[in-house]
Scaffold this motif. Structure first.
Motif, PDB file in Angstrom:
ATOM      1  N   LEU A 196       0.908  -1.426   0.006  1.00 50.63           N
ATOM      2  CA  LEU A 196       0.034   0.159  -0.141  1.00 50.63           C
ATOM      3  C   LEU A 196       1.024   1.167   0.115  1.00 50.63           C
ATOM      4  O   LEU A 196       0.374   2.129  -0.562  1.00 50.63           O
ATOM      5  N   ILE A 197       2.037   1.163   0.799  1.00 52.38           N
ATOM      6  CA  ILE A 197       2.929   2.464   0.832  1.00 52.38           C
ATOM      7  C   ILE A 197       3.286   2.751  -0.650  1.00 52.38           C
ATOM      8  O   ILE A 197       3.406   3.827  -1.084  1.00 52.38           O
ATOM      9  N   GLU A 198       3.874   1.444  -1.211  1.00 52.64           N
ATOM     10  CA  GLU A 198       4.544   1.740  -2.685  1.00 52.64           C
ATOM     11  C   GLU A 198       3.523   2.173  -3.528  1.00 52.64           C
ATOM     12  O   GLU A 198       3.887   2.856  -4.716  1.00 52.64           O
ATOM     13  N   PHE A 199       2.258   1.840  -3.566  1.00 48.32           N
ATOM     14  CA  PHE A 199       1.106   2.224  -4.286  1.00 48.32           C
ATOM     15  C   PHE A 199       1.021   3.797  -4.391  1.00 48.32           C
ATOM     16  O   PHE A 199       0.791   4.645  -5.122  1.00 48.32           O
ATOM     17  N   ILE A 200       0.784   4.165  -2.829  1.00 49.12           N
ATOM     18  CA  ILE A 200       0.386   5.674  -2.662  1.00 49.12           C
ATOM     19  C   ILE A 200       1.555   6.576  -2.411  1.00 49.12           C
ATOM     20  O   ILE A 200       1.096   7.575  -2.801  1.00 49.12           O
ATOM     21  N   ALA A 201       2.757   6.079  -2.384  1.00 49.18           N
ATOM     22  CA  ALA A 201       3.931   7.104  -1.896  1.00 49.18           C
ATOM     23  C   ALA A 201       5.210   6.996  -2.744  1.00 49.18           C
ATOM     24  O   ALA A 201       6.061   7.762  -3.077  1.00 49.18           O
ATOM     25  N   GLY A 202       4.976   5.697  -3.597  1.00 47.00           N
ATOM     26  CA  GLY A 202       6.316   5.412  -4.180  1.00 47.00           C
ATOM     27  C   GLY A 202       7.628   5.285  -3.212  1.00 47.00           C
ATOM     28  O   GLY A 202       7.461   5.156  -1.757  1.00 47.00           O
ATOM     29  N   ARG A 203       8.700   5.404  -3.794  1.00 51.30           N
ATOM     30  CA  ARG A 203      10.147   5.295  -2.916  1.00 51.30           C
ATOM     31  C   ARG A 203      10.800   6.674  -3.429  1.00 51.30           C
ATOM     32  O   ARG A 203      10.335   7.136  -4.505  1.00 51.30           O
ATOM     33  N   GLU A 204      11.701   6.890  -2.510  1.00 53.43           N
ATOM     34  CA  GLU A 204      12.494   8.283  -2.351  1.00 53.43           C
ATOM     35  C   GLU A 204      13.577   7.865  -3.865  1.00 53.43           C
ATOM     36  O   GLU A 204      13.778   6.666  -4.327  1.00 53.43           O
ATOM     37  N   VAL A 218      -5.116   9.591 -11.416  1.00 50.05           N
ATOM     38  CA  VAL A 218      -4.787  10.830 -10.804  1.00 50.05           C
ATOM     39  C   VAL A 218      -3.563  11.581 -10.978  1.00 50.05           C
ATOM     40  O   VAL A 218      -2.359  10.843 -10.505  1.00 50.05           O
ATOM     41  N   THR A 219      -3.443  12.599 -11.749  1.00 55.53           N
ATOM     42  CA  THR A 219      -2.505  13.034 -12.100  1.00 55.53           C
ATOM     43  C   THR A 219      -1.783  13.922 -10.963  1.00 55.53           C
ATOM     44  O   THR A 219      -2.271  14.539 -10.191  1.00 55.53           O
ATOM     45  N   ASP A 220      -0.378  14.041 -10.901  1.00 59.25           N
ATOM     46  CA  ASP A 220       0.478  14.766  -9.880  1.00 59.25           C
ATOM     47  C   ASP A 220      -0.010  14.684  -8.594  1.00 59.25           C
ATOM     48  O   ASP A 220       0.002  15.433  -7.874  1.00 59.25           O
ATOM     49  N   TRP A 221       0.172  13.205  -8.301  1.00 59.11           N
ATOM     50  CA  TRP A 221      -0.322  12.829  -7.073  1.00 59.11           C
ATOM     51  C   TRP A 221       0.845  12.687  -6.082  1.00 59.11           C
ATOM     52  O   TRP A 221       2.008  12.674  -6.412  1.00 59.11           O
ATOM     53  N   LYS A 222       0.709  13.260  -5.050  1.00 56.56           N
ATOM     54  CA  LYS A 222       1.897  13.532  -3.853  1.00 56.56           C
ATOM     55  C   LYS A 222       1.476  13.497  -2.518  1.00 56.56           C
ATOM     56  O   LYS A 222       0.165  14.049  -2.518  1.00 56.56           O
ATOM     57  N   LEU A 223       1.950  12.914  -1.734  1.00 58.11           N
ATOM     58  CA  LEU A 223       1.400  13.004   0.141  1.00 58.11           C
ATOM     59  C   LEU A 223       1.860  14.458   0.374  1.00 58.11           C
ATOM     60  O   LEU A 223       2.908  14.976  -0.304  1.00 58.11           O
ATOM     61  N   PHE A 259      -6.867  10.207  -1.115  1.00 62.02           N
ATOM     62  CA  PHE A 259      -6.717   9.595  -2.595  1.00 62.02           C
ATOM     63  C   PHE A 259      -8.216   9.262  -3.045  1.00 62.02           C
ATOM     64  O   PHE A 259      -8.418   9.704  -4.376  1.00 62.02           O
ATOM     65  N   ALA A 260      -8.845   8.901  -1.965  1.00 59.77           N
ATOM     66  CA  ALA A 260     -10.490   8.418  -2.550  1.00 59.77           C
ATOM     67  C   ALA A 260     -11.089   9.538  -2.903  1.00 59.77           C
ATOM     68  O   ALA A 260     -11.751   9.891  -4.097  1.00 59.77           O
ATOM     69  N   ASP A 261     -10.985  10.636  -2.066  1.00 58.43           N
ATOM     70  CA  ASP A 261     -11.514  12.030  -2.175  1.00 58.43           C
ATOM     71  C   ASP A 261     -11.254  12.576  -3.447  1.00 58.43           C
ATOM     72  O   ASP A 261     -11.856  13.105  -4.143  1.00 58.43           O
ATOM     73  N   ARG A 262      -9.819  12.537  -3.851  1.00 56.18           N
ATOM     74  CA  ARG A 262      -9.154  12.796  -4.942  1.00 56.18           C
ATOM     75  C   ARG A 262      -9.826  12.298  -6.351  1.00 56.18           C
ATOM     76  O   ARG A 262     -10.152  13.034  -7.399  1.00 56.18           O
ATOM     77  N   LEU A 263     -10.003  11.084  -6.209  1.00 54.60           N
ATOM     78  CA  LEU A 263     -10.766  10.334  -7.300  1.00 54.60           C
ATOM     79  C   LEU A 263     -12.231  10.884  -7.553  1.00 54.60           C
ATOM     80  O   LEU A 263     -12.597  11.016  -8.610  1.00 54.60           O
ATOM     81  N   VAL A 264     -12.756  11.154  -6.593  1.00 55.13           N
ATOM     82  CA  VAL A 264     -14.154  11.785  -6.844  1.00 55.13           C
ATOM     83  C   VAL A 264     -14.032  13.213  -7.402  1.00 55.13           C
ATOM     84  O   VAL A 264     -14.967  13.498  -8.230  1.00 55.13           O
ATOM     85  N   ALA A 265     -13.216  14.025  -6.846  1.00 52.50           N
ATOM     86  CA  ALA A 265     -13.111  15.309  -7.348  1.00 52.50           C
ATOM     87  C   ALA A 265     -12.474  15.243  -8.738  1.00 52.50           C
ATOM     88  O   ALA A 265     -12.808  16.290  -9.447  1.00 52.50           O
ATOM     89  N   GLU A 266     -11.988  14.200  -9.255  1.00 51.57           N
ATOM     90  CA  GLU A 266     -11.669  14.084 -10.529  1.00 51.57           C
ATOM     91  C   GLU A 266     -12.594  13.375 -11.484  1.00 51.57           C
ATOM     92  O   GLU A 266     -12.415  12.959 -12.634  1.00 51.57           O
ATOM     93  N   PRO A 309      -0.930   5.725  -8.438  1.00 48.65           N
ATOM     94  CA  PRO A 309      -1.899   6.515  -8.732  1.00 48.65           C
ATOM     95  C   PRO A 309      -2.246   7.157  -9.939  1.00 48.65           C
ATOM     96  O   PRO A 309      -3.790   7.259 -10.501  1.00 48.65           O
ATOM     97  N   LYS A 310      -1.374   7.312 -10.882  1.00 49.26           N
ATOM     98  CA  LYS A 310      -1.652   7.634 -12.224  1.00 49.26           C
ATOM     99  C   LYS A 310      -2.283   6.588 -12.921  1.00 49.26           C
ATOM    100  O   LYS A 310      -3.131   6.835 -14.027  1.00 49.26           O
ATOM    101  N   THR A 311      -2.297   5.457 -12.653  1.00 46.16           N
ATOM    102  CA  THR A 311      -2.926   4.142 -13.236  1.00 46.16           C
ATOM    103  C   THR A 311      -4.248   4.530 -13.428  1.00 46.16           C
ATOM    104  O   THR A 311      -5.035   4.197 -14.075  1.00 46.16           O
ATOM    105  N   LEU A 312      -5.077   5.060 -12.100  1.00 51.96           N
ATOM    106  CA  LEU A 312      -6.540   5.356 -11.962  1.00 51.96           C
ATOM    107  C   LEU A 312      -6.743   6.941 -12.496  1.00 51.96           C
ATOM    108  O   LEU A 312      -7.986   7.234 -12.278  1.00 51.96           O
TER     109      LEU A 312
END
Length: 178
Positions: free
Chosen positions: A62-70, A92-97, A146-153, A87-90
């Protein structure tokens, strides 16, 4: 900034499979906690360890999907494996924590204790205290954003399985820690 490309879903079925997997892994964060608590003091150490390792494996995914790695030693630049969804797969562009490197310390510990036979793991003898409740709550919080962002998009149907997984995990955790 995410520089690596992720394969886009080729159709709705691919997106549904990805969302089903996210739902499952989010739910497992909550599902495993009661067993970790129970077997930590009242069961065979092998069962406690298996539950912990399973929890950490789900958390890592889950971390690697939502945040990637340094990337390149710069905590604000993130990288994803080109083979993995992100996140871009779904869409969601320019996703970052908000804090891009928030989960990096967890990833480092998980890598040392689950994915590799490290000196730290061997010396620790399995007695490390894990902040699994805090890790789970932080991940569930980020996935809620992230789910809220999906709704917004304009993709509310993508948000439903994520929010369902979050709700299931939170309900189980609330019962465990009341």
């Amino acid at each position: 900034m995410c520089d690596d490309e992720s394969p886009p879903p080729s159709d709705t079925e691919d997106a549904e499979q990805l969302l089903g997997a996210l739902n499952y892994h989010l739910g497992m964060l909550g599902e495993l906690i009661p067993f970790m608590v129970q077997f930590d003091t009242n069961g065979p150490a092998i069962v406690a360890n298996a539950c912990l390792e399973s929890f950490l494996t789900h958390a890592r995914l889950l971390i690697e999907f939502i945040a990637g790695r340094e990337k390149d030693g710069n905590p604000t630049r993130r990288k994803y494996s080109p083979k993995d969804f992100q996140p871009k797969t779904l869409g969601v562009t320019d996703w970052k924590l908000a804090v891009p490197n928030y989960f990096d310390g967890y990833l480092d510990l998980i890598d040392k204790h689950v994915a590799h036979l490290s000196l730290e793991r061997v010396r620790g003898g399995g007695k490390r205290l894990w902040a699994f409740e805090r890790m789970a709550k932080s991940l569930l919080f980020e996935y809620g954003i992230f789910a809220d962002r999906l709704v917004a998009e304009g993709k509310p149907e993508y948000a439903v399985p994520i929010k369902t997984g979050i709700s299931r995990a939170e309900a189980i955790m609330a019962q465990t820690f009341k």
